[in-house]
Design a protein around this motif. Sequence first.
Motif, PDB file in Angstrom:
ATOM      1  N   GLY B 234     -48.422 -64.835  -8.161  1.00  0.00           N
ATOM      2  CA  GLY B 234     -47.724 -63.781  -8.904  1.00  0.00           C
ATOM      3  C   GLY B 234     -46.308 -63.526  -8.428  1.00  0.00           C
ATOM      4  O   GLY B 234     -45.529 -62.852  -9.098  1.00  0.00           O
ATOM      5  N   ILE B 258     -47.287 -58.291 -13.211  1.00  0.00           N
ATOM      6  CA  ILE B 258     -46.808 -59.074 -14.359  1.00  0.00           C
ATOM      7  C   ILE B 258     -46.784 -60.559 -13.999  1.00  0.00           C
ATOM      8  O   ILE B 258     -47.185 -61.423 -14.786  1.00  0.00           O
ATOM      9  CB  ILE B 258     -45.401 -58.619 -14.804  1.00  0.00           C
ATOM     10  CG1 ILE B 258     -45.403 -57.143 -15.178  1.00  0.00           C
ATOM     11  CG2 ILE B 258     -44.910 -59.485 -15.965  1.00  0.00           C
ATOM     12  CD1 ILE B 258     -44.012 -56.548 -15.365  1.00  0.00           C
ATOM     13  N   VAL B 261     -50.081 -62.169 -14.309  1.00  0.00           N
ATOM     14  CA  VAL B 261     -50.414 -62.430 -15.717  1.00  0.00           C
ATOM     15  C   VAL B 261     -49.714 -63.710 -16.190  1.00  0.00           C
ATOM     16  O   VAL B 261     -50.296 -64.549 -16.881  1.00  0.00           O
ATOM     17  CB  VAL B 261     -50.032 -61.215 -16.595  1.00  0.00           C
ATOM     18  CG1 VAL B 261     -50.227 -61.535 -18.074  1.00  0.00           C
ATOM     19  CG2 VAL B 261     -50.859 -59.990 -16.194  1.00  0.00           C
ATOM     20  N   ASN B 264     -51.359 -66.702 -14.677  1.00  0.00           N
ATOM     21  CA  ASN B 264     -52.628 -66.965 -15.371  1.00  0.00           C
ATOM     22  C   ASN B 264     -52.388 -67.706 -16.684  1.00  0.00           C
ATOM     23  O   ASN B 264     -53.180 -68.563 -17.084  1.00  0.00           O
ATOM     24  CB  ASN B 264     -53.353 -65.647 -15.652  1.00  0.00           C
ATOM     25  CG  ASN B 264     -53.874 -65.010 -14.378  1.00  0.00           C
ATOM     26  OD1 ASN B 264     -53.784 -65.604 -13.291  1.00  0.00           O
ATOM     27  ND2 ASN B 264     -54.408 -63.796 -14.489  1.00  0.00           N
ATOM     28  N   GLU B 265     -51.297 -67.342 -17.351  1.00  0.00           N
ATOM     29  CA  GLU B 265     -50.925 -68.043 -18.589  1.00  0.00           C
ATOM     30  C   GLU B 265     -50.685 -69.522 -18.289  1.00  0.00           C
ATOM     31  O   GLU B 265     -51.138 -70.409 -19.030  1.00  0.00           O
ATOM     32  CB  GLU B 265     -49.660 -67.378 -19.144  1.00  0.00           C
ATOM     33  CG  GLU B 265     -49.442 -67.527 -20.624  1.00  0.00           C
ATOM     34  CD  GLU B 265     -50.564 -66.914 -21.469  1.00  0.00           C
ATOM     35  OE1 GLU B 265     -51.236 -67.704 -22.172  1.00  0.00           O
ATOM     36  OE2 GLU B 265     -50.763 -65.681 -21.419  1.00  0.00           O
ATOM     37  N   ASN B 275     -59.680 -68.251 -20.940  1.00  0.00           N
ATOM     38  CA  ASN B 275     -59.025 -67.076 -21.507  1.00  0.00           C
ATOM     39  C   ASN B 275     -59.742 -65.796 -21.075  1.00  0.00           C
ATOM     40  O   ASN B 275     -59.126 -64.786 -20.767  1.00  0.00           O
ATOM     41  CB  ASN B 275     -58.989 -67.197 -23.031  1.00  0.00           C
ATOM     42  CG  ASN B 275     -58.053 -66.153 -23.633  1.00  0.00           C
ATOM     43  OD1 ASN B 275     -56.905 -66.053 -23.206  1.00  0.00           O
ATOM     44  ND2 ASN B 275     -58.552 -65.369 -24.565  1.00  0.00           N
ATOM     45  N   ALA B 278     -58.642 -64.793 -17.640  1.00  0.00           N
ATOM     46  CA  ALA B 278     -57.300 -64.214 -17.685  1.00  0.00           C
ATOM     47  C   ALA B 278     -57.358 -62.769 -18.186  1.00  0.00           C
ATOM     48  O   ALA B 278     -56.693 -61.871 -17.631  1.00  0.00           O
ATOM     49  CB  ALA B 278     -56.385 -65.054 -18.574  1.00  0.00           C
ATOM     50  N   VAL B 279     -58.180 -62.543 -19.185  1.00  0.00           N
ATOM     51  CA  VAL B 279     -58.318 -61.187 -19.740  1.00  0.00           C
ATOM     52  C   VAL B 279     -58.948 -60.247 -18.713  1.00  0.00           C
ATOM     53  O   VAL B 279     -58.540 -59.089 -18.573  1.00  0.00           O
ATOM     54  CB  VAL B 279     -59.149 -61.217 -21.054  1.00  0.00           C
ATOM     55  CG1 VAL B 279     -59.541 -59.796 -21.470  1.00  0.00           C
ATOM     56  CG2 VAL B 279     -58.348 -61.906 -22.161  1.00  0.00           C
ATOM     57  N   LYS B 282     -56.291 -59.154 -16.285  1.00  0.00           N
ATOM     58  CA  LYS B 282     -55.395 -58.217 -16.954  1.00  0.00           C
ATOM     59  C   LYS B 282     -56.051 -56.833 -17.075  1.00  0.00           C
ATOM     60  O   LYS B 282     -55.442 -55.803 -16.793  1.00  0.00           O
ATOM     61  CB  LYS B 282     -55.050 -58.764 -18.349  1.00  0.00           C
ATOM     62  CG  LYS B 282     -53.787 -58.170 -18.941  1.00  0.00           C
ATOM     63  CD  LYS B 282     -53.549 -58.628 -20.375  1.00  0.00           C
ATOM     64  CE  LYS B 282     -52.729 -59.898 -20.466  1.00  0.00           C
ATOM     65  NZ  LYS B 282     -52.191 -60.123 -21.825  1.00  0.00           N
ATOM     66  N   GLU B 286     -54.837 -53.206 -15.535  1.00  0.00           N
ATOM     67  CA  GLU B 286     -54.565 -52.053 -16.411  1.00  0.00           C
ATOM     68  C   GLU B 286     -55.350 -50.816 -15.986  1.00  0.00           C
ATOM     69  O   GLU B 286     -54.942 -49.691 -16.261  1.00  0.00           O
ATOM     70  CB  GLU B 286     -54.886 -52.418 -17.866  1.00  0.00           C
ATOM     71  CG  GLU B 286     -53.801 -53.314 -18.458  1.00  0.00           C
ATOM     72  CD  GLU B 286     -54.103 -53.728 -19.905  1.00  0.00           C
ATOM     73  OE1 GLU B 286     -55.291 -53.974 -20.191  1.00  0.00           O
ATOM     74  OE2 GLU B 286     -53.158 -53.803 -20.700  1.00  0.00           O
ATOM     75  N   VAL B 292     -48.536 -55.195 -17.513  1.00  0.00           N
ATOM     76  CA  VAL B 292     -49.059 -56.562 -17.635  1.00  0.00           C
ATOM     77  C   VAL B 292     -48.269 -57.382 -18.656  1.00  0.00           C
ATOM     78  O   VAL B 292     -48.640 -58.504 -18.983  1.00  0.00           O
ATOM     79  CB  VAL B 292     -50.556 -56.559 -18.020  1.00  0.00           C
ATOM     80  CG1 VAL B 292     -51.397 -55.987 -16.890  1.00  0.00           C
ATOM     81  CG2 VAL B 292     -50.786 -55.764 -19.302  1.00  0.00           C
ATOM     82  N   ASP B 293     -47.177 -56.799 -19.156  1.00  0.00           N
ATOM     83  CA  ASP B 293     -46.377 -57.555 -20.117  1.00  0.00           C
ATOM     84  C   ASP B 293     -44.898 -57.391 -19.778  1.00  0.00           C
ATOM     85  O   ASP B 293     -44.503 -56.457 -19.079  1.00  0.00           O
ATOM     86  CB  ASP B 293     -46.656 -57.066 -21.541  1.00  0.00           C
ATOM     87  CG  ASP B 293     -46.469 -58.213 -22.527  1.00  0.00           C
ATOM     88  OD1 ASP B 293     -45.931 -59.276 -22.125  1.00  0.00           O
ATOM     89  OD2 ASP B 293     -46.861 -58.054 -23.692  1.00  0.00           O
TER      90      ASP B 293
END
Lengths: 351, 351
Positions: B234, B258, B261, B264-265, B275, B278-279, B282, B286, B292-293
């Motif tokens: 990260g 962030i 995240v 992870n992408e 996926n 990853a969720v 996230k 949260e 996270v964006d």
Amino acid sequence: MQVNIPLKKTIDNSYDITIDSLPKLHFDKKVAIITNTTVSDLHLDYLKERITAKELIVVTLPDGEQYKNQESINKILNALFENRFNRKSLLIAFGGGVIGDMTGFAASIYQRGIDFIQIPTTLLSQVDASVGGKTGMNNEYGKNLVGAFHQPKAVYIDPYFLKTLPLREFGAGFAEIVKMAVTFNKDFFEFLQDADMRDEQTLIEAITRAVKTKAEVVAKDEKEHGIRAALNYGHTFGHVIENETKYEKYLHGEAVAIGMVMANELACSMGLISNDEAVAVKFLLEKYSLPVDYEIKDIQKFYDAFFLDKKSSDSKITFIIPKGIGDVVISDECSKELLISVLEKFGVDNG
Amino acid sequence: MQVNIPLKKTIDNSYDITIDSLPKLHFDKKVAIITNTTVSDLHLDYLKERITAKELIVVTLPDGEQYKNQESINKILNALFENRFNRKSLLIAFGGGVIGDMTGFAASIYQRGIDFIQIPTTLLSQVDASVGGKTGMNNEYGKNLVGAFHQPKAVYIDPYFLKTLPLREFGAGFAEIVKMAVTFNKDFFEFLQDADMRDEQTLIEAITRAVKTKAEVVAKDEKEHGIRAALNYGHTFGHVIENETKYEKYLHGEAVAIGMVMANELACSMGLISNDEAVAVKFLLEKYSLPVDYEIKDIQKFYDAFFLDKKSSDSKITFIIPKGIGDVVISDECSKELLISVLEKFGVDNG
């Protein structure tokens, strides 16, 4: 709850000291030569014929102990940042003890530590600063008060550089050689009594034996918790002399020479060495025109100044006292009366 | 001639981290508490009820990352010189990561190194900075670019201090806990998914597991030559975000959230995590209101900024990529195309 962080580990800090003509060296990385104006003028061309690198920069500092400060350290660090040096880059200390100490310190803190090698150009730095890993700088509170233990990756001692060394500086280096012999090696002391340092092979032999002696001591006690303190022989007195004369009158090795004579006086008073042995040391120092006498104007003030020495903790002062030639006693139990009586021998009235 | 300096040796740098109410501690030596104005106002009385020493001084620095500089280091050092601290004296870092890093660095260079202990007061410094021995300061070229590896003698983590910690700062610390779980410990990750940190015993359990995980990694790789780099999960993305937002918009832990995240992408693109995984990460972030964006305005500029990161050498950038939950891949072989395609998912058009 308690968690133990088990960092017990073996570090291999070993390195080689080569005492010979500097070989050709190529480094496949970024390299910075750190030097001063004097050494650069005399020897940078010689060095550059022998050192090549993927990228080579030279940082030239002004020459002198008064520049062994934060500003010079920052000059070195900034040059490395500007040239995007990374953790695999290398510094080369090319000069005397001041350059060696500062280069080592900069290397120890740049990105939490990078490698450096030493190419010492004075006799003093060849036999003393090149072994031990002590690095640092001065500040307004005193000498070498900020620094780190950071070992070089290699040391190259090339006697070629000594050809341009002024005689006084040669003597100052010789004082540290005598120190090593008196404290640890009688056979080496006798070798020095007969040696003619103008002969290059003899000089190399003397440097090698001094370096080996110091290496053995440092290997036993890297961070100066015990026996390594013996290398401060002459220094407890010497530092006071340097302070009193504001670091102007004497070179460090010269002050140490006088300091050794004073420590010998203390040793005589305690019956640890004979008068003949003390005279033999003095005679060896005089062979290289080193000062062996000093007039103490204010004995109480000289005594008080011991306590300003950073190597002392609380109210104890540590003295390194020779025991015959080739052995040593480390004591922080010398009484004030005894010390004053030794200092009185150097008082103005007896001067 | 060649002399080998045989410094191979075993150093015992082990130390204990106590996670509990701070016990009463007495030190028979000079001790300096290094803290900042905020922590001093809130907690210095609490500390002074528990810490006594032969001689105790307090050095209070202004609060904030912008004071993590040479001037603050000099303030610490000068206070030690003025009060004649010696090699046996002790520093206590009392504050968050900035205070811990600077106190450790000052301890590492004061008279070539003295002891220090850490009493971290933020969740981030309790779980992250308290383990690892990284110390340092910022300068005009970037963060933590000057420093040393210097291990504390002990760390005391007292959850009491977290009661006054603002929620945002709590979250920033939690991000580093998530980091440790995702990269090294699936079981710990599942624990965090169910945990309620408002419960003190649960909080202590989470801190303990995070500290243990980091301790295991650091013990294997104290100077970050290998696996320890995984702790930068990260951070490669996070540093660019911190730079782009001038260290103002996000706390370090928020930028790392962030960054995780984004990493992870990258992992999804490489088929290293699903996926769903990853969720799940996230979602956990949260839970503590972590961002996270992030909208990348200029993808090429963001990409270029990777190369300003000091942890990169030459033209390679190292990415820490999760492999499922609880394992990790360290790679400096990600192609520009792949990275750009990942960054595009955060581009303004997709924002």
